[in-house]
Design a protein around this motif. Sequence first.
Motif, mmCIF file in Angstrom:
data_model
loop_
_atom_site.group_PDB
_atom_site.id
_atom_site.type_symbol
_atom_site.label_atom_id
_atom_site.label_comp_id
_atom_site.label_asym_id
_atom_site.label_seq_id
_atom_site.Cartn_x
_atom_site.Cartn_y
_atom_site.Cartn_z
ATOM 1 N N GLY A 179 0.816 -1.209 0.000
ATOM 2 C CA GLY A 179 0.000 0.000 0.000
ATOM 3 C C GLY A 179 0.849 1.258 0.000
ATOM 4 O O GLY A 179 0.530 2.234 -0.698
ATOM 5 N N ILE A 180 1.929 1.257 0.764
ATOM 6 C CA ILE A 180 2.839 2.405 0.793
ATOM 7 C C ILE A 180 3.493 2.595 -0.575
ATOM 8 O O ILE A 180 3.594 3.718 -1.098
ATOM 9 C CB ILE A 180 3.898 2.229 1.892
ATOM 10 N N LEU A 181 3.926 1.481 -1.175
ATOM 11 C CA LEU A 181 4.529 1.559 -2.508
ATOM 12 C C LEU A 181 3.522 2.093 -3.525
ATOM 13 O O LEU A 181 3.850 2.939 -4.361
ATOM 14 C CB LEU A 181 5.023 0.173 -2.938
ATOM 15 N N TYR A 182 2.297 1.609 -3.441
ATOM 16 C CA TYR A 182 1.241 2.042 -4.353
ATOM 17 C C TYR A 182 0.980 3.536 -4.207
ATOM 18 O O TYR A 182 0.828 4.256 -5.200
ATOM 19 C CB TYR A 182 -0.024 1.230 -4.038
ATOM 20 N N PHE A 183 0.967 4.007 -2.984
ATOM 21 C CA PHE A 183 0.734 5.429 -2.714
ATOM 22 C C PHE A 183 1.809 6.292 -3.375
ATOM 23 O O PHE A 183 1.506 7.356 -3.934
ATOM 24 C CB PHE A 183 0.723 5.664 -1.202
ATOM 25 N N HIS A 184 3.053 5.860 -3.329
ATOM 26 C CA HIS A 184 4.151 6.660 -3.871
ATOM 27 C C HIS A 184 4.302 6.517 -5.386
ATOM 28 O O HIS A 184 4.757 7.454 -6.059
ATOM 29 C CB HIS A 184 5.462 6.281 -3.185
ATOM 30 N N ILE A 185 3.878 5.371 -5.925
ATOM 31 C CA ILE A 185 4.101 5.116 -7.352
ATOM 32 C C ILE A 185 2.965 5.634 -8.229
ATOM 33 O O ILE A 185 3.204 6.224 -9.288
ATOM 34 C CB ILE A 185 4.304 3.596 -7.589
ATOM 35 N N VAL A 186 1.725 5.417 -7.792
ATOM 36 C CA VAL A 186 0.574 5.746 -8.643
ATOM 37 C C VAL A 186 0.132 7.182 -8.365
ATOM 38 O O VAL A 186 -0.826 7.437 -7.624
ATOM 39 C CB VAL A 186 -0.583 4.746 -8.401
ATOM 40 N N ALA A 187 0.810 8.113 -8.996
ATOM 41 C CA ALA A 187 0.597 9.530 -8.708
ATOM 42 C C ALA A 187 -0.789 10.021 -9.130
ATOM 43 O O ALA A 187 -1.397 10.845 -8.433
ATOM 44 C CB ALA A 187 1.680 10.355 -9.404
ATOM 45 N N LYS A 188 -1.294 9.554 -10.269
ATOM 46 C CA LYS A 188 -2.570 10.041 -10.773
ATOM 47 C C LYS A 188 -3.701 9.753 -9.792
ATOM 48 O O LYS A 188 -4.484 10.650 -9.435
ATOM 49 C CB LYS A 188 -2.872 9.382 -12.126
ATOM 50 N N GLU A 189 -3.791 8.504 -9.331
ATOM 51 C CA GLU A 189 -4.832 8.130 -8.374
ATOM 52 C C GLU A 189 -4.618 8.806 -7.031
ATOM 53 O O GLU A 189 -5.569 9.242 -6.378
ATOM 54 C CB GLU A 189 -4.879 6.613 -8.206
ATOM 55 N N ARG A 190 -3.350 8.908 -6.603
ATOM 56 C CA ARG A 190 -3.047 9.550 -5.317
ATOM 57 C C ARG A 190 -3.489 11.018 -5.332
ATOM 58 O O ARG A 190 -4.159 11.483 -4.403
ATOM 59 C CB ARG A 190 -1.547 9.467 -5.037
ATOM 60 N N ASN A 191 -3.135 11.729 -6.377
ATOM 61 C CA ASN A 191 -3.473 13.142 -6.449
ATOM 62 C C ASN A 191 -4.980 13.357 -6.555
ATOM 63 O O ASN A 191 -5.518 14.302 -5.965
ATOM 64 C CB ASN A 191 -2.760 13.782 -7.644
ATOM 65 N N ARG A 192 -5.665 12.481 -7.304
ATOM 66 C CA ARG A 192 -7.117 12.596 -7.402
ATOM 67 C C ARG A 192 -7.757 12.376 -6.039
ATOM 68 O O ARG A 192 -8.685 13.093 -5.645
ATOM 69 C CB ARG A 192 -7.667 11.581 -8.398
ATOM 70 N N ALA A 193 -7.261 11.382 -5.307
ATOM 71 C CA ALA A 193 -7.820 11.075 -3.992
ATOM 72 C C ALA A 193 -7.572 12.210 -2.998
ATOM 73 O O ALA A 193 -8.470 12.590 -2.232
ATOM 74 C CB ALA A 193 -7.209 9.772 -3.464
ATOM 75 N N VAL A 194 -6.378 12.766 -2.998
ATOM 76 C CA VAL A 194 -6.043 13.861 -2.081
ATOM 77 C C VAL A 194 -6.897 15.088 -2.381
ATOM 78 O O VAL A 194 -7.451 15.728 -1.466
ATOM 79 C CB VAL A 194 -4.541 14.210 -2.179
#
Length: 306
Positions: free
Chosen positions: A29-44
Amino acid sequence: MKYKLLKWFSAFLCCLSHKSILRLGHVLGILYFHIVAKERNRAVARMMKSFHNSEEEAKKIIKDSFINLSQNVLEILYMPRLKKDNFKYIKFEGLDILKREYAKNRGVVILTAHIGTWEWLAAGLVKAGFSVTALAKPQPDSQYTKLLDEYRALVGVEIFARGAASELLAATRALKKGRILGFLADQDAGPGGAFIEFLGDVCSTPMGPAVFARKFMSPVVPAFIIRQSDGTHKIEISEPIVYNDTGDTNADLFDFTKRMTKVIENQIIAHPTQWIWFQKRWNTRPEQRKKNKTHTVKTTRVVKDD
């Protein structure tokens, strides 16, 4: 080939303890958070808009939600072991409510959302002695869909493909037989949905639970599976949402869906790390709604509920 790889990985996970797969899910999950920027930024961005918190606060919650999602995925692949271990990771709160409504033999519509390990919710209900039918949205990857359907059947859940010609008929038969029919009602419903405010912004909302509540007089019982601090799960069941028939079908269905949406919203607010914040929940804008839309039983067949 992908199906075989998933089966192999699932078999590997089933050799581990539940605590071990949670630890692995935490790392992934931590790796996913740092790697998948598009989904992370949309979620934030979505969280900041809904909760009015700072970017730092939003990132912390979203990071935890990515960890939870990764653990959910591994737990789905762990389902063969779930059956073997006699569902010892799932407990209930409010089970008597569901037993009471189920005993009326009118069928029960379960209102839920993509909170926690939702695949384990249906499995837990089967283990508790209920007959469960679910309308499942096929995944973009057919190999993953094949594995999911296999594991759902393994734990005793009856599955029908959402969007198939037999969807409405399958749901109708399930309720007429007195079965539980599960609806995940937190996804975009397209131009034919009910446009209701959800987490601070208006979006298209599925009306399936309201339609069946009206047509079959089936109780709509909210049930959500929540991960606990020790990694186990609690299925929280609440009193049914009551359909109020005023004679104005369109208004009554809209009112019911609005109350249903509020129940889901309250769960997300209470457990923000357990919802999928990057999903495209607000894709369909109000200006895209169907003109002269009347939310009747006949027209709601076009509404897609996951």
